[in-house]
Scaffold this active site. Structure first.
Site, PDB file in Angstrom:
ATOM      1  CG  HIS A  58      -2.225  -7.856  -3.028  1.00 62.66           C
ATOM      2  ND1 HIS A  58      -3.466  -7.237  -2.963  1.00 62.66           N
ATOM      3  CD2 HIS A  58      -2.000  -8.046  -1.577  1.00 62.66           C
ATOM      4  CE1 HIS A  58      -3.661  -6.687  -1.667  1.00 62.66           C
ATOM      5  NE2 HIS A  58      -3.171  -7.457  -0.722  1.00 62.66           N
ATOM      6  CG  HIS A 221      -6.186  -5.464   2.160  1.00 63.95           C
ATOM      7  ND1 HIS A 221      -5.373  -4.485   2.445  1.00 63.95           N
ATOM      8  CD2 HIS A 221      -5.425  -6.349   1.358  1.00 63.95           C
ATOM      9  CE1 HIS A 221      -4.005  -5.048   2.409  1.00 63.95           C
ATOM     10  NE2 HIS A 221      -4.359  -6.230   1.713  1.00 63.95           N
TER      11      HIS A 221
END
Length: 334
Positions: A58, A221
């Site tokens: 991320h 995700h």
């Protein structure tokens, strides 16, 4: 789906090693655990420690937000996976200055379990008081009446910023946690997915989507969104995301907001600023003032295509936290 890497088993370790070597004046790795990173700047005694963490992939979240004015330490997990309790505990011990430590993380089962275990260990083994605040800003992940089930996505950036500032202001642990929860309560996000990413270990797409499709509400995700359909224009997508946010939180004419238009990894600045243009038009027509704006990659998903929009409703206290200067390796605000 190509990647510049060596052995897929060690991508996180090699990334962390490179990151620490690139920014030795701002970040350091604890010898007790190579997934435990803390600020290289000495923090004062009596300051509440701020610990953030989550899965890798991320970037610049989460390790990029350790530094002056934001977090004091980060626990780094595997790709899209929670860090284990061990690095969380090591960071807790390193950043505790006698006033306790607050944990900030997204509302995912693995994070809830592992940060909870680390908090218990910190209390029982180290006599360190820990407060916790979860990010639940994703309006697409659960209905309004079940907000406690929502995921944390790009709005985590605003929560980190507000909490780090509160700790810098000298607030005690109770008040730092209060500000963190207030920031979360005033923050809403909504995203759109265009193309998948691929995990280094598999090289396979994280989800399937047609070349001419988009998915509204896709999680970072690859969790399913609320609606998959034909790709629409930037203005149409932006209208949908902003309207869904405004239906979920009361923001009225005369109110001030911070706006984040966040890229998921492979979305160009051209696209993000095109989206921001429409956000500004919509809010201006409603009499809502954009107090601060952030456009770019803040919480990504490897090379996923798509974007999210986050609005944080501001009051005088939150304005102070948003204005607070920051010096982190991947984010600077003067």
């Amino acid at each position: 789906m190509k990647k510049l890497m060596n052995d897929s088993r060690y991508v996180v370790e090699e990334m962390v090693e490179g990151y620490v070597k690139a920014h030795p004046d701002l970040i350091k790795q604890l010898p007790e655990n190579d997934r435990a990173l803390v600020t290289a700047k000495e923090t004062r005694e009596g300051k509440v420690g701020v610990l953030i963490g989550g899965g890798s992939g991320h970037e610049p979240g989460f390790l990029g937000y350790v530094g002056e004015g934001m977090a004091d330490g980060v626990a780094v997990g595997n790709i899209f996976a929670s860090p284990s309790p061990d690095p969380i505990l090591e960071v807790t011990k390193a950043i505790d200055k006698g006033a306790g430590v607050v944990y900030l993380y997204g509302n995912y089962a693995g994070d809830v379990m592992n940060f909870g275990m680390a908090a218990e260990m910190a209390d029982l083994e180290e006599d360190i008081e820990v407060g916790m605040a979860l990010a639940t800003d994703d309006v697409a992940s659960a209905p309004k009446e079940e907000k406690e089930k929502r995921r944390g996505i790009a709005g985590e950036f605003f929560i980190f910023k507000a909490t780090g500032a509160a700790a810098d202001f000298g607030y005690n642990l109770e008040d730092v946690v209060r500000v963190a929860k207030k920031a979360n309560e005033n923050t809403r996000s909504m995203g759109v997915g265009l193309t998948p990413c691929s995990l280094p270990q598999t090289g396979e797409p994280s989800f399937e989507i047609g070349d001419d499709e988009m998915e509204i509400g896709l999680g970072h995700h690859g969790e399913p969104g609320v609606e998959k359909g034909p790709l629409q224009s930037a203005d149409e997508v932006t209208e949908r995301l902003v309207n869904d946010i405004l239906e979920d939180i009361e923001i009225n004419s005369g109110d001030k907001v911070a706006v984040l238009v966040n890229g998921l990894g492979s979305t160009s600045r051209m696209e993000l600023y095109t989206m921001f243009r429409k956000v500004e038009q919509m809010l201006s027509e409603l009499g809502i003032e954009i107090y601060r704006s952030y456009v770019g990659d803040y919480i990504t998903s490897l090379e996923m295509g798509g974007a999210s929009i986050t609005l944080m409703k501001l009051d005088d206290e939150l304005i102070k936290t948003i204005d607070h200067p920051v010096n982190c390796p991947m984010f600077v605000q003067k």
